[in-house]
Scaffold this motif. Sequence first.
Motif, short mmCIF file in Angstrom:
data_model
loop_
_atom_site.label_atom_id
_atom_site.label_comp_id
_atom_site.label_asym_id
_atom_site.label_seq_id
_atom_site.Cartn_x
_atom_site.Cartn_y
_atom_site.Cartn_z
N ARG A 154 9.29 2.19 7.17
CA ARG A 154 9.60 0.83 7.76
C ARG A 154 10.71 0.69 7.37
O ARG A 154 11.00 0.97 6.04
N GLY B 177 0.79 -1.06 -0.03
CA GLY B 177 0.18 0.05 0.30
C GLY B 177 0.89 1.24 -0.09
O GLY B 177 0.29 2.53 -0.30
N ARG C 3 -2.42 7.19 2.15
CA ARG C 3 -3.28 7.71 1.58
C ARG C 3 -5.10 7.11 1.53
O ARG C 3 -5.88 7.77 0.35
N ALA D 45 13.28 4.71 -0.02
CA ALA D 45 11.43 5.24 -1.11
C ALA D 45 11.31 5.93 -0.16
O ALA D 45 10.60 5.77 1.14
N HIS D 46 10.83 7.89 -0.44
CA HIS D 46 10.27 8.36 0.38
C HIS D 46 8.60 8.06 -0.72
O HIS D 46 8.35 7.87 -1.30
N GLY D 47 7.33 8.69 0.06
CA GLY D 47 6.67 8.55 -0.45
C GLY D 47 4.97 8.54 0.48
O GLY D 47 5.20 9.10 0.88
N LEU D 48 3.95 7.67 -0.03
CA LEU D 48 2.82 8.16 1.02
C LEU D 48 2.32 6.49 1.24
O LEU D 48 2.50 5.68 0.32
N CYS D 49 2.06 6.31 2.62
CA CYS D 49 1.58 5.25 3.69
C CYS D 49 0.61 4.50 2.95
O CYS D 49 -0.36 5.93 2.34
N ALA D 50 -0.19 3.40 3.26
CA ALA D 50 -1.34 3.16 2.77
C ALA D 50 -2.56 4.48 4.36
O ALA D 50 -3.42 4.48 3.33
N VAL E 272 2.97 3.99 -1.72
CA VAL E 272 3.24 5.13 -2.97
C VAL E 272 4.47 5.47 -3.18
O VAL E 272 4.30 6.08 -2.50
N LEU F 200 11.13 2.50 3.66
CA LEU F 200 10.40 3.15 3.15
C LEU F 200 9.68 4.06 4.37
O LEU F 200 9.45 4.14 5.67
N ILE F 201 9.71 5.58 3.49
CA ILE F 201 9.79 7.02 4.24
C ILE F 201 8.51 7.64 4.22
O ILE F 201 8.64 8.02 2.78
N CYS F 202 7.05 7.66 4.53
CA CYS F 202 5.91 8.62 4.48
C CYS F 202 6.38 10.10 4.24
O CYS F 202 6.39 10.23 5.83
N THR G 160 7.36 8.08 -4.13
CA THR G 160 7.29 9.44 -4.70
C THR G 160 8.24 8.82 -5.53
O THR G 160 8.51 10.43 -6.98
#
Lengths: 161, 161
Positions: B123, A141, B159, B151-156, A143, B114-116, A145
């Motif tokens: 994580r 889940g 979102r 990895a930067h982005g948005l977690c579940a 994403v 994984l960085i929100c 960017t």
Amino acid sequence: MDHRCEHDAAASVGLKGSALAQALDQAGSRCDSDGQRLTAPRRRVLELLLGAEGPVKAYDLIAAFGVDGEAAKPPTVYRALEFLERQGFAHRIESLNAYVACRLGADTHAAAFLICDCCGATREIEPAGADVLVASAGRDGFVVTNLTVEAHGLCAACRAS
Amino acid sequence: MDHRCEHDAAASVGLKGSALAQALDQAGSRCDSDGQRLTAPRRRVLELLLGAEGPVKAYDLIAAFGVDGEAAKPPTVYRALEFLERQGFAHRIESLNAYVACRLGADTHAAAFLICDCCGATREIEPAGADVLVASAGRDGFVVTNLTVEAHGLCAACRAS
DNA sequence: GCTGGAAGTGTTATGAAATAACATTACATC
DNA sequence: GATGTAATGTTATTTCATAACACTTCCAGC
């Protein structure tokens, strides 16, 4: 990074003269067609990055900014770097606190770097395997960017000697 | 990173009490068998990292170091972090200038994060696709000793809302 | 048990990297 | 040419990290 050897492996040769001018013009054109402005300070910072042989520290850009040898103010350069990154003309190398001109030319893209801890040579490559990671994250889940991939190690030249 | 939302997604729950004590003891044992010393300052910094819910800035560790609320001197903490990283007990997250306890337990290993960018949750995951990159680099004669994948982005959760 | 060396720590000071905040100027467009 | 937005100029400060050197701890070998 600290150079532990005497190889001056220039992984990415700095652009000069007409090649440099051409690269800058190309960047200018792309900005135009994207509705962006390659203003003087931005152009100057890009010029310095393109002319360098490897990653450049922000404060080296600041020192080299003025053609007359006069330094820039930090925000001038940091803003330009931010713009260049946003447009995909430059990348920040997190593990070095340094910046490089993008050598892969494509539009905004994920980048990966091979950084030789011996000679300092830094090569930008397509991030092989990145799709696997992004897909794997997506299954949770998440994403992605923006992806930072930096591999430190020894280049062929430094291993040989 | 800046939290743009109000989710306080605690991706990695901080350890407390006996769980914390056990984790510290395990680290101590592994140091013993590796001929390393988990000295007081090293143990204290690891304790702070394990107890935290996410990445911690070096100067937050410095501020929290003394049990009595007294700060440590920067080199104390930076040295401890260096040791913990070397032993695989902690990782530095380059894109955040922050540090986390290793949550994957294994021996020294490559890590990915994984960085929100919304809630700040971070994580640690196995770096899927890393083998591909390392192999690809190897074909060019480059030997990878250390790999940074962030990895930067948005977690579940972010979102969804 | 002494001793010499390596590893670790304490401390002071400084260096390097990045940004906050606010004033000013350029630029398009209405 | 008024207006709003983007970009720049400028001062100051904050944040992050390490250099340098003195001192202590630990342990292997005598």
